[in-house]
Scaffold this motif. Structure first.
Motif, short mmCIF file in Angstrom:
data_model
loop_
_atom_site.label_atom_id
_atom_site.label_comp_id
_atom_site.label_asym_id
_atom_site.label_seq_id
_atom_site.Cartn_x
_atom_site.Cartn_y
_atom_site.Cartn_z
N LEU A 195 23.82 142.19 24.41
CA LEU A 195 25.09 141.64 24.82
C LEU A 195 25.14 140.71 25.93
N ARG A 196 24.41 140.85 26.84
CA ARG A 196 24.36 139.95 28.08
C ARG A 196 23.05 138.71 27.89
N GLU A 197 22.39 138.89 27.09
CA GLU A 197 21.19 137.81 26.90
C GLU A 197 21.60 136.44 26.30
N ASP A 198 20.78 135.48 26.57
CA ASP A 198 21.00 134.18 25.88
C ASP A 198 21.40 134.26 24.40
N PRO A 199 22.29 133.49 23.81
CA PRO A 199 22.63 133.54 22.37
C PRO A 199 21.31 133.46 21.66
N ARG A 200 20.30 132.53 21.89
CA ARG A 200 19.36 132.26 21.05
C ARG A 200 18.43 133.50 20.73
N ARG A 201 18.20 134.10 22.04
CA ARG A 201 17.48 135.34 22.04
C ARG A 201 18.15 136.58 21.34
N TYR A 202 19.53 136.55 21.58
CA TYR A 202 20.28 137.68 20.76
C TYR A 202 20.07 137.47 19.22
N LEU A 203 20.18 136.13 18.80
CA LEU A 203 20.11 135.91 17.40
C LEU A 203 18.61 136.25 16.65
N GLN A 204 17.71 136.07 17.78
CA GLN A 204 16.24 136.18 17.29
C GLN A 204 16.01 137.66 16.77
N ARG A 205 17.00 138.46 17.43
CA ARG A 205 16.76 140.07 17.40
C ARG A 205 17.21 140.41 15.77
N PHE A 206 17.92 139.44 15.22
CA PHE A 206 18.36 139.77 13.88
C PHE A 206 17.73 138.82 12.90
N GLY A 207 16.71 138.21 13.18
CA GLY A 207 16.11 137.32 12.40
C GLY A 207 16.05 135.76 12.19
N PHE A 208 17.12 135.45 13.15
CA PHE A 208 17.57 134.11 13.11
C PHE A 208 16.38 133.18 13.86
N SER A 213 10.77 127.81 4.94
CA SER A 213 9.90 129.02 4.76
C SER A 213 10.73 130.26 5.60
N CYS A 214 11.54 129.67 6.63
CA CYS A 214 12.33 130.98 7.06
C CYS A 214 13.72 130.80 7.36
N PRO A 215 14.38 131.03 6.24
CA PRO A 215 15.86 130.80 6.21
C PRO A 215 16.55 131.47 7.07
N LYS A 216 18.01 131.13 7.43
CA LYS A 216 18.79 131.82 8.56
C LYS A 216 19.19 133.07 7.49
N PRO A 217 19.66 134.18 8.03
CA PRO A 217 20.43 135.47 7.59
C PRO A 217 21.72 134.89 7.24
N ARG A 218 22.24 135.55 6.23
CA ARG A 218 23.62 135.16 5.88
C ARG A 218 24.49 136.35 6.14
N LEU A 219 25.76 136.08 6.71
CA LEU A 219 26.52 137.09 7.11
C LEU A 219 27.82 137.04 6.28
N ILE A 220 28.27 138.22 5.98
CA ILE A 220 29.41 138.50 4.82
C ILE A 220 30.50 139.31 5.53
N CYS A 240 31.02 144.49 7.10
CA CYS A 240 30.02 143.38 7.52
C CYS A 240 28.61 143.68 6.64
N GLN A 241 28.03 142.67 6.45
CA GLN A 241 26.57 142.87 6.11
C GLN A 241 25.75 141.48 6.58
N LEU A 242 24.64 141.59 7.14
CA LEU A 242 23.81 140.75 7.40
C LEU A 242 22.56 140.58 6.33
N GLN A 243 22.42 139.58 5.75
CA GLN A 243 21.23 139.68 4.64
C GLN A 243 20.12 138.46 5.26
N CYS A 244 18.98 139.30 5.20
CA CYS A 244 17.86 138.47 5.86
C CYS A 244 16.83 138.55 4.50
N ARG A 245 15.93 137.31 4.58
CA ARG A 245 14.92 137.24 3.81
C ARG A 245 13.67 136.62 4.58
#
Length: 287
Positions: free
Chosen positions: A82-95, A102-109, A128-133
Motif C-alpha cells: 500500500l505504501r510503495e511506488d505505484p509502478r512497483r505495486y503494479l509489478q506485483r500483479f504482473g503489470f 509479448s507481455c500484455p497488461k492484466p485486465r481488470l473486471i 473483482c477479477q484480475l486476468q493475467c496472461r
C-alpha cells in the motif's frame, strides 16, 4: 421416538449465536481493511518519475543495523504494498513497466453483485477479477470487496474525477453518471454502469500507472504472496545490466569481470552478477 424439542431449540439457538459472532468478526475485519486502504489512499504520494528501482537508490548499501534490543518488525506484505511506488505495486500483479505484445497488461473486471446490510449500513458488494496472461499461460485472481455508498462516492468517484480532470471525466462517464445521494431506487443500476465505464478506462491503456494502482488499492486487491520474489528478481536483473553487484549494489570492477568465467563452488553456480567481495563473504559463511 419423540424429538427433544427444548434441546433442539437450544442447539439451534447456539448455532445461530456462533454464526452471528463469526459474521460480526468478519465484518470487523472488513471494516479494518477498508480503513487501512482509505488511510493509504489519502496519503498516496504523486507518482515518482525516477525510473531507477529502489535497490540502487543509493551509491552504496547502508551499513546501519538494528540494535539487539530493537523490537521493530517488518511491515506485512499488504501494508508494504500500500505504501510503495505505484509502478512497483503494479509489478506485483504482473503489470509490465513497458507495454509490449509479448507481455500484455492484466485486465481488470469489476461487477456489482448487489448490496447487503452490515452493522446497520448498506454495503455494496463488488466482485473483482484480475486476468493475467504471461508466457502463454492464463491465470485469474478473484476477490470480493464491500463499500458503503459514501465510500464509493467520496474516495473512489471523487478520486477518479480528480485524477482524470473534469473535462476528461465528463467525456468518459457522461453516459453513465454516478449514483445519486441517499441511495434512491436505481442506485445499484447506476453503480453497475459506472463501474463498467471505470473498467473500460483501466483496461484501454489511456490512464497512467498511478490511476490503475489507485483503483486496485481501493478494491483491496490481494497482493500475490510471491510478489516480493518477483520484485527482487527484477531489481537484481536491472542491477546486473548496469554493471552492479546484485548483492551489495556497488559497481563491478575489472577483477570481478576477470573471474566471471572461473570455476565456482556448487553454491555459487547461480551467482552471476556478484562481485568478488560478496563471493568471498558467501564462501566464508558457507564454510
Amino acid at each position: 421416538l419423540r424429538p427433544n424439542l427444548p434441546r433442539a431449540c437450544a442447539l439451534a439457538s447456539g448455532m445461530a449465536l456462533v454464526g452471528g459472532r463469526i459474521a460480526a468478526i468478519a465484518a470487523v475485519e472488513r471494516r479494518r481493511t477498508r480503513e487501512a486502504v482509505q488511510a493509504a489512499l489519502h496519503g498516496d504520494a504523486e507518482e515518482d518519475e525516477d525510473d531507477e528501482p529502489q535497490a540502487w537508490a543509493s551509491e552504496r548499501p547502508s551499513s546501519a543495523a538494528p540494535s539487539s534490543g530493537s523490537t521493530s518488525r517488518r511491515p506485512s506484505l499488504s501494508v508494504r504494498a500500500l505504501r510503495e511506488d505505484p509502478r512497483r505495486y503494479l509489478q506485483r500483479f504482473g503489470f509490465p513497466l513497458v507495454d509490449s505484445d509479448s507481455c500484455p497488461k492484466p485486465r481488470l473486471i469489476l461487477k456489482l453483485d448487489g448490496h447487503e446490510e452490515e452493522d446497520g449500513h448498506t454495503m455494496y458488494v463488488i466482485n473483482c477479477q484480475l486476468q493475467c496472461r504471461q508466457d502463454g499461460k492464463f491465470s485469474a485472481t478473484n476477490w470480493e470487496c464491500r463499500h458503503r455508498l459514501r465510500e464509493l462516492r467520496d474516495a473512489l468517484h471523487d478520486g477518479v474525477k480528480e485524477r482524470l480532470g473534469v473535462e476528461a471525466y465528463e467525456a468518459r462517464f457522461g453516459e453513465t453518471p454516478f449514483a445519486r445521494h441517499g441511495g434512491p431506487p436505481g442506485t445499484t443500476a447506476r453503480l453497475r454502469a459506472w463501474l463498467a465505464s471505470l473498467t473500460e478506462i483501466v483496461n484501454d491503456g489511456s490512464v497512467e500507472t498511478g490511476f490503475v494502482a489507485f483503483i486496485l488499492r481501493f478494491m483491496q486487491a490481494p497482493v500475490p504472496e510471491d510478489s516480493d520474489d518477483v520484485l527482487r528478481r527484477f531489481d537484481e536483473a536491472q542491477l546486473v545490466s548496469r554493471g552492479r553487484c546484485k548483492v551489495c549494489t556497488l559497481l563491478m570492477t575489472s577483477s570481478d569481470a576477470a573471474t566471471k568465467g572461473a570455476p565456482k563452488a556448487a553454491w555459487a553456480q547461480d551467482e552471476e552478477g556478484v562481485c568478488d567481495r560478496c563471493h568471498a563473504l558467501r564462501a566464508d559463511s558457507v564454510a
